[in-house]
Design a protein around this motif. Sequence first.
Motif, PDB file in Angstrom:
ATOM      1  N   GLU A 146       0.884  -1.133  -0.021  1.00 31.52           N
ATOM      2  CA  GLU A 146      -0.074   0.114   0.089  1.00 31.52           C
ATOM      3  C   GLU A 146       1.046   1.185  -0.086  1.00 31.52           C
ATOM      4  OE1 GLU A 146       1.093  -0.807   4.453  1.00 31.52           O
ATOM      5  OE2 GLU A 146       0.495  -1.962   2.419  1.00 31.52           O
ATOM      6  N   ILE A 147       2.013   1.076   0.407  1.00 33.26           N
ATOM      7  CA  ILE A 147       3.100   2.410   0.278  1.00 33.26           C
ATOM      8  C   ILE A 147       3.492   2.619  -1.046  1.00 33.26           C
ATOM      9  CG2 ILE A 147       5.343   3.214   1.110  1.00 33.26           C
ATOM     10  CD1 ILE A 147       3.269   3.102   3.542  1.00 33.26           C
ATOM     11  N   LYS A 148       3.449   3.841  -1.377  1.00 34.71           N
ATOM     12  CA  LYS A 148       3.746   4.319  -2.705  1.00 34.71           C
ATOM     13  C   LYS A 148       5.315   4.619  -2.706  1.00 34.71           C
ATOM     14  CE  LYS A 148       0.190   6.865  -2.203  1.00 34.71           C
ATOM     15  NZ  LYS A 148      -0.777   7.956  -2.348  1.00 34.71           N
ATOM     16  N   ALA A 149       6.047   3.449  -2.885  1.00 33.50           N
ATOM     17  CA  ALA A 149       7.575   3.560  -2.563  1.00 33.50           C
ATOM     18  C   ALA A 149       8.062   3.225  -3.957  1.00 33.50           C
ATOM     19  CB  ALA A 149       8.123   2.549  -1.620  1.00 33.50           C
ATOM     20  N   TYR A 150       9.269   4.052  -4.351  1.00 31.15           N
ATOM     21  CA  TYR A 150       9.850   3.795  -5.639  1.00 31.15           C
ATOM     22  C   TYR A 150      11.404   3.689  -5.409  1.00 31.15           C
ATOM     23  CZ  TYR A 150       5.565   5.732  -7.757  1.00 31.15           C
ATOM     24  OH  TYR A 150       4.293   5.709  -8.150  1.00 31.15           O
ATOM     25  N   TYR A 151      12.051   2.951  -6.267  1.00 30.60           N
ATOM     26  CA  TYR A 151      13.521   2.662  -5.995  1.00 30.60           C
ATOM     27  C   TYR A 151      14.106   3.460  -6.927  1.00 30.60           C
ATOM     28  CZ  TYR A 151      17.706   0.811  -4.559  1.00 30.60           C
ATOM     29  OH  TYR A 151      19.000   0.380  -4.115  1.00 30.60           O
ATOM     30  N   ILE A 152      15.338   4.125  -6.769  1.00 30.34           N
ATOM     31  CA  ILE A 152      16.006   4.902  -7.577  1.00 30.34           C
ATOM     32  C   ILE A 152      17.171   4.259  -8.086  1.00 30.34           C
ATOM     33  CG2 ILE A 152      16.911   7.402  -8.375  1.00 30.34           C
ATOM     34  CD1 ILE A 152      13.929   7.167  -7.603  1.00 30.34           C
ATOM     35  N   ILE A 153      17.566   4.008  -9.263  1.00 31.68           N
ATOM     36  CA  ILE A 153      18.806   3.404  -9.688  1.00 31.68           C
ATOM     37  C   ILE A 153      19.086   3.610 -11.340  1.00 31.68           C
ATOM     38  CG2 ILE A 153      17.653   1.150 -10.421  1.00 31.68           C
ATOM     39  CD1 ILE A 153      19.855  -0.537  -9.206  1.00 31.68           C
ATOM     40  N   GLU A 154      20.397   3.376 -11.621  1.00 31.21           N
ATOM     41  CA  GLU A 154      20.822   3.711 -12.832  1.00 31.21           C
ATOM     42  C   GLU A 154      20.489   2.464 -13.725  1.00 31.21           C
ATOM     43  OE1 GLU A 154      24.883   3.823 -12.395  1.00 31.21           O
ATOM     44  OE2 GLU A 154      25.000   6.128 -12.376  1.00 31.21           O
ATOM     45  N   LYS A 155      20.061   2.707 -15.130  1.00 29.84           N
ATOM     46  CA  LYS A 155      19.348   1.716 -15.900  1.00 29.84           C
ATOM     47  C   LYS A 155      20.633   0.689 -16.287  1.00 29.84           C
ATOM     48  CE  LYS A 155      16.173  -0.018 -18.562  1.00 29.84           C
ATOM     49  NZ  LYS A 155      15.735   0.710 -19.604  1.00 29.84           N
ATOM     50  N   ASN A 156      21.768   1.090 -16.132  1.00 29.30           N
ATOM     51  CA  ASN A 156      22.797   0.038 -16.330  1.00 29.30           C
ATOM     52  C   ASN A 156      23.407  -0.407 -15.318  1.00 29.30           C
ATOM     53  OD1 ASN A 156      24.156   2.415 -15.271  1.00 29.30           O
ATOM     54  ND2 ASN A 156      25.730   2.604 -17.142  1.00 29.30           N
ATOM     55  N   SER A 157      22.861  -0.453 -14.147  1.00 35.72           N
ATOM     56  CA  SER A 157      23.526  -1.124 -12.975  1.00 35.72           C
ATOM     57  C   SER A 157      23.217  -2.523 -12.920  1.00 35.72           C
ATOM     58  CB  SER A 157      22.609  -0.466 -11.621  1.00 35.72           C
ATOM     59  OG  SER A 157      22.913  -1.194 -10.684  1.00 35.72           O
ATOM     60  N   ALA A 158      24.337  -3.194 -12.589  1.00 30.69           N
ATOM     61  CA  ALA A 158      24.269  -4.644 -12.287  1.00 30.69           C
ATOM     62  C   ALA A 158      23.217  -5.388 -11.610  1.00 30.69           C
ATOM     63  CB  ALA A 158      25.774  -5.059 -11.842  1.00 30.69           C
ATOM     64  N   ASP A 159      22.720  -4.257 -10.552  1.00 25.28           N
ATOM     65  CA  ASP A 159      21.534  -4.738  -9.910  1.00 25.28           C
ATOM     66  C   ASP A 159      20.183  -4.223 -10.425  1.00 25.28           C
ATOM     67  OD1 ASP A 159      23.580  -5.507  -7.827  1.00 25.28           O
ATOM     68  OD2 ASP A 159      23.579  -3.648  -7.201  1.00 25.28           O
ATOM     69  N   TYR A 160      20.117  -3.725 -11.291  1.00 18.13           N
ATOM     70  CA  TYR A 160      18.772  -3.236 -11.981  1.00 18.13           C
ATOM     71  C   TYR A 160      17.820  -4.114 -11.999  1.00 18.13           C
ATOM     72  CZ  TYR A 160      15.767  -0.655 -15.039  1.00 18.13           C
ATOM     73  OH  TYR A 160      14.448  -0.061 -15.553  1.00 18.13           O
ATOM     74  N   HIS A 161      18.056  -5.299 -12.815  1.00 20.18           N
ATOM     75  CA  HIS A 161      17.120  -6.201 -12.990  1.00 20.18           C
ATOM     76  C   HIS A 161      16.527  -6.907 -11.775  1.00 20.18           C
ATOM     77  CE1 HIS A 161      17.245  -5.800 -17.276  1.00 20.18           C
ATOM     78  NE2 HIS A 161      18.660  -5.912 -17.247  1.00 20.18           N
ATOM     79  N   LYS A 162      17.589  -7.105 -10.766  1.00 18.12           N
ATOM     80  CA  LYS A 162      17.154  -7.787  -9.402  1.00 18.12           C
ATOM     81  C   LYS A 162      16.005  -6.733  -8.688  1.00 18.12           C
ATOM     82  CE  LYS A 162      19.892  -7.104  -5.776  1.00 18.12           C
ATOM     83  NZ  LYS A 162      20.936  -7.246  -4.935  1.00 18.12           N
TER      84      LYS A 162
END
Length: 389
Positions: free
Chosen positions: A68-84
Motif C-alpha cells: 500500500e506504500i507508494k515507494a519507488y527505488y532509484i537506480i541507474e538503468k545500466n546498474s548490475a543490480d537493475y534487474h534484481k
Amino acid sequence: MSHFKRLIIRAPKYIWYLFCLVIFYPIGRIAKVLFPKYRDVWIVSERGSDARDNGYHFFKYIRENHPEIKAYYIIEKNSADYHKVAKLGNIVKYKSLKHHFLFAVSEYKISSHIFGYSPDVLSYNRFQKLGLIRGKLVFLQHGIIVNDIEWMFYPKTKLDLFVCGARPEYEAVIKRYGYPSGVVKYLGLCRYDALNKPCVLKNRILLMPTWRIDVCAVGNRDKFTQSEYYRKLQSFINNQNLIDYLDKNDLELVFYPHFEIQRFLKDFHSVSPRVIIASFNDYDVQELLMNSKMLITDFSSVFFDFAYMGKPIVYYQFDDIHYAHGYFDYGGDGFGPVLKTEDEVINYLAEKVNDGFLVDDMYKARAETFFEIRDDNNCERNFNAILSL
C-alpha cells in the motif's frame, strides 16, 4: 584544487539541479492535489548505482509487506543490480526527469548514503543548507560507524532519522554528533535481517580492505600502482606461503576491493587461480560475507557484519592510516587480532583452519555485547520509525 575553483567547475550542475527544483516543486504541488497517487510518496535508494545494501533490503521489505506504500527505488538503468530490483516493481531511472519529479513530490526520502536518493549528492546537500529540500530525510546507513565523520555532524548534515546498528555506535552518535533529541535511533541495519537466514558456507576466505582517500585522489593508474596500499595488497595476494596454504587446504581467497578502488581492478593480479579478484558487477558483497568462512580486512566496517554472524576476523593493518578518533578501538574492542605483516596473517589463517574457524571466546563475548539486538525485525523497526516521523 581550491574551494572557489571547485565551485566554478560545478556551477553548471548547480544551476541545472536548482532549475529542476524550481520547476518540479510547483508541478509536484499541483500533481498531489489532482492525482492521489502522488501523495505520500516514498523514494528509496543507495548511491543511485546499486541495490545490495540497506536501501535495497528496506525497499524489498516494503514491496513484499506493505504494498500500500507508494515507494519507488532509484537506480541507474545500466546498474548490475537493475534487474534484481526491477522484479519488485516501481523502479525509477537515476537522474531521469521522473526522478527529479518524485524527488520534489516525495514525503519521505530514504537511502543508505547521505542524499543517495537525490539526483546529485553535492548539489542537493548544498541546497539543503539553503533550506530548499522538503520532506522527511532518512539515513539508513551504509555500515556501522567506527570513527567520527565530521561532515555528518549536525548541523552540517540535517536528518529526520539517523539509524544506528549497534548500541555503542548509537551512544557515540548521540553524544558526539549533536542531533536533536529523537533523530538518532538504535533500530538495527535493514540488511542484517538477511544475515540471520541459513547459508551454505564455501571453502572461501574473504579479503576486503577499505579504500584510502589519498590513494583514490591520485586519479591515474601509474600513481596508484606506486602507492604503498597497492604494493601491500598486490604482495599479499601473491604471497607464495599463502598460495601454498590455499592449495593444501582446498581454499579460495576472494579479494573484493572497495567500491572506490574498483576502477583500479585491472591493476591487481595473482599467479594463483585460487585467488579471485572480484568485481563489483560480478559479486554481491552480502553474499560474499554470508558464504565466506573468514574475513581479512583492515578498517572496513564490513567486519561488523561478519562479527554479527559469529565468524572469525583478522585485521591486517599494514599501514599507518589515521582516522578521526571515534568510540571504537580495534585492539580493545575489535572482534579479531590486529596484525601488521603478511606472515602473521597467514599464520592466523592456519590457526583458524586448524580449529575449524572457531571464534575465540574473547572476540565472541565482545560481539555479543556489541550487538544488543539480534533478530530479523530490523526492516520492520525502521519502517515503523519512519511512519512515526
